[in-house]
Design an enzyme around this catalytic site. Structure first.
Site, PDB file in Angstrom:
ATOM      1  CE  LYS A 255      28.148  16.050  25.492  1.00 10.42           C
ATOM      2  NZ  LYS A 255      26.636  15.994  25.092  1.00 10.42           N
ATOM      3  CG  ASP A 260      24.716  12.481  28.667  1.00 11.26           C
ATOM      4  OD1 ASP A 260      23.157  12.505  29.346  1.00 11.26           O
ATOM      5  OD2 ASP A 260      24.070  13.198  27.068  1.00 11.26           O
ATOM      6  CE  LYS A 267      21.912  10.768  26.664  1.00 13.33           C
ATOM      7  NZ  LYS A 267      21.225  12.183  25.871  1.00 13.33           N
ATOM      8  CG  ASP A 278      27.805  12.308  25.524  1.00 15.37           C
ATOM      9  OD1 ASP A 278      27.692  13.369  24.775  1.00 15.37           O
ATOM     10  OD2 ASP A 278      27.004  13.092  25.969  1.00 15.37           O
ATOM     11  CD  GLU A 340      25.191  16.392  29.021  1.00 15.44           C
ATOM     12  OE1 GLU A 340      23.627  16.266  28.474  1.00 15.44           O
ATOM     13  OE2 GLU A 340      25.730  15.365  28.134  1.00 15.44           O
ATOM     14  NE  ARG A 342      21.596  22.490  25.096  1.00 18.62           N
ATOM     15  CZ  ARG A 342      21.204  21.704  24.429  1.00 18.62           C
ATOM     16  NH1 ARG A 342      19.771  23.415  23.572  1.00 18.62           N
ATOM     17  NH2 ARG A 342      20.900  21.260  23.219  1.00 18.62           N
TER      18      ARG A 342
END
Ligand code: BES
Ligand code: ZN
Ligand code: ZN
Length: 491
Positions: A255, A260, A267, A278, A340, A342
């Site tokens: 990933k 993010d 967030k 991330d 996101e 996944r």
């Protein structure tokens, strides 16, 4: 950096500083006795008079006053010999190394009493990992430059030299992953990762990159949907290590969210800066390739994949309620745009299984905050569909300084992802059992014939407090060691 191995004899040690391990309530090692004698029993006195206790990790510095070629001796307490474990030993040693690193000592000798083989490799790696500093963006650099390190060991042979080469490869790869993770998102953009990937090209490694337009055309729309709120172009990076002869293919998928923010499901501001990390899973893929480009494992093809983009709440951003068709054909209702990772991984997994048909597929990702609640920052969470491979990966990690813990996955986790309007939704029960359930979402895109494992490094990839000096706060490089060893052990 210069490396050398020498026998632990005082007349051979010409480095200015020596790290000398001492157990509590135990006979001195031969080297410690020799030094003690030359210094008129100063070390014995210090212990007897209780100026210093050789408790685990406690250090005390003495000077030889011209009585030896060594100027400064860092006495390193190892505590009770009966109670010492590898982990305790590494923590203590790294304490001493990072202490010397802080005061910019550039020549160190260290006595590795009775340490050999696997433990020697790990110990040298720990030593080098303890020297890591991230100060690219400081005007006043304080890097450990022009250093000379001498390992004092009893048995020096061909194997020792090999072990030292290997440990340098591992430590450099891990330290470079740390750099990637620690750099902020305005510097490490998806495009920058693509440029960096191209440097791996050689006779055996090919590199392909795909931009957002191409990915849209290819049908990886779950992936690209994450990137729509950002001006940065999404990138899929495929590194392909293909030896002339191979009978197994393994794919490592990382990933690579260079930032993010959560997207429209924004967030909270608190600690949002940490979300520059991330892309740690993607950085691990680089680390793995740095190592295998030097180790050149036989009989195994390694396909490294990075899904790089940013998750931002721009005017074009993915919105809660949107329904997106994945590469596999399954449709996904987006409930929370912050889940996101996944989405990116699901498309990469189906694409790689479709095009490369690997026998083994391992994805590695800072996928959930739930993993931090479940396991803290020490452990990588592991889920998979093949117990034999899981066992092997855990066994490999147990022989090193990385820790892995298996999490469950079953039908109920899959049921969380039912949707009224699409084939799947993207959050399930959210944080409750969140690490397992995120893995269950990914499994929806895995071909059951593929031996699949998912490593959640949400906790282990970055730490905000240094508890072990060889893991200074910030990016850790978690995952590289175990994955490279796993690849090497596939033969
Ligand atoms: N990158 C985060 C996971 C994360 C958060 C890792 C904090 C390490 C520290 C991921 O994209 C995310 O936001 N996951 C959500 C999923 C939830 C919305 C189902 C999470 O864990 O809160
Ligand atoms: Zn997120
Ligand atoms: Zn994320």
């Amino acid at each position: 950096m210069l490396f050398d191995f020498k026998k632990p004899k005082i007349e051979l040690i010409d480095t200015k500083v020596l790290i000398l391990p001492i157990f509590k309530n135990n006979k001195f090692s031969d080297l410690a006795s020799q030094i003690d004698k030359k210094l008129n029993f100063l070390i014995s006195d210090i212990i007897k008079e209780k100026y210093w206790k050789p408790d685990l990790g406690q250090i005390h510095t003495i000077y030889s006053n011209q009585k030896l070629k060594i100027k400064k001796i860092v006495l390193l307490g190892l505590g009770d010999k009966a109670k010492i474990t590898d982990e305790k030993y590494w923590r203590a040693l790294s304490n001493a190394v990072s202490y010397l690193n802080k005061i910019n000592i550039t020549e160190i000798a260290v006595y590795l009493d009775g340490i050999k083989e696997q433990k020697l490799q790990n110990t040298i790696e720990i030593f080098l990992l303890s020297l890591y500093k991230f100060n690219y963006h400081k005007s006043q650099k304080n890097h450990f430059v022009k250093s000379k390190i001498v390992f004092l060991i009893d048995n020096i042979n061909k194997e020792t030299v090999l072990i030292s080469k290997k440990s340098q490869i591992f430590a450099n790869a891990i330290n470079n992953v740390r750099d990637l993770v620690n750099h902020p998102s305005n510097i490490i953009t998806p495009k920058k990762l693509s440029e960096k990937a191209k440097k791996f090209k050689n006779e055996l490694i090919s590199v392909k990159t795909y931009d957002e337009k191409e990915l849209d055309k290819m049908g990886l729309r779950l992936f690209t949907s994450v990137s729509k709120g950002s001006i940065e172009d999404a990138q899929m990076i495929i590194l392909d290590y293909k030896p002339k002869k191979y009978d197994k293919t393994i794919s490592i998928i990382g990933k690579g969210l260079t930032f993010d923010a959560g997207g429209i499901s924004l967030k909270p501001a608190n600690k949002m800066d940490e979300m520059k990390m991330d892309m740690a899973g993607g950085a691990v893929v680089f680390g793995v390739f740095e190592a295998i480009s030097k180790l050149m494992p036989k009989n195994v093809r390694v396909v490294g994949v990075i899904g790089a983009c940013e998750n931002l709440p721009g005017h074009n951003a993915l919105k809660p309620g949107d329904i997106i068709k994945s590469y596999s054909g399954k449709t996904v209702e987006i409930i929370n745009t912050d889940a996101e990772g996944r989405l990116v991984l699901a498309d990469l997994i189906s694409y790689i299984v479709d095009k490369y048909k690997p026998e083994y597929l391992i994805d590695i990702a800072t996928l959930t905050g739930a993993i931090v609640i479940a396991l803290g920052h020490e452990y990588i969470g592991l889920v998979g569909n093949d117990q034999k491979s899981i066992k092997k990966l855990i066994e490999i990690s147990e022989k090193s300084y990385e820790k892995i813990w298996q999490l469950p996955i079953d039908e109920l986790f899959h049921e969380e992802f039912k949707s009224d309007v699409a084939d799947l939704n993207n959050v399930g029960n959210g944080a409750e059992g969140g690490a397992s359930s995120a893995a269950a979402f990914l499994e929806e895109f895995v071909n059951p014939k593929t031996k699949w494992m998912h490593m959640d490094i949400g906790g282990s990839a970055i730490i905000s407090k240094t508890t072990k000096a060889f893991m200074p706060k910030g990016g850790t490089g978690s995952g590289v060691k175990t994955l490279v060893e796993f690849i090497e052990n596939l033969n």
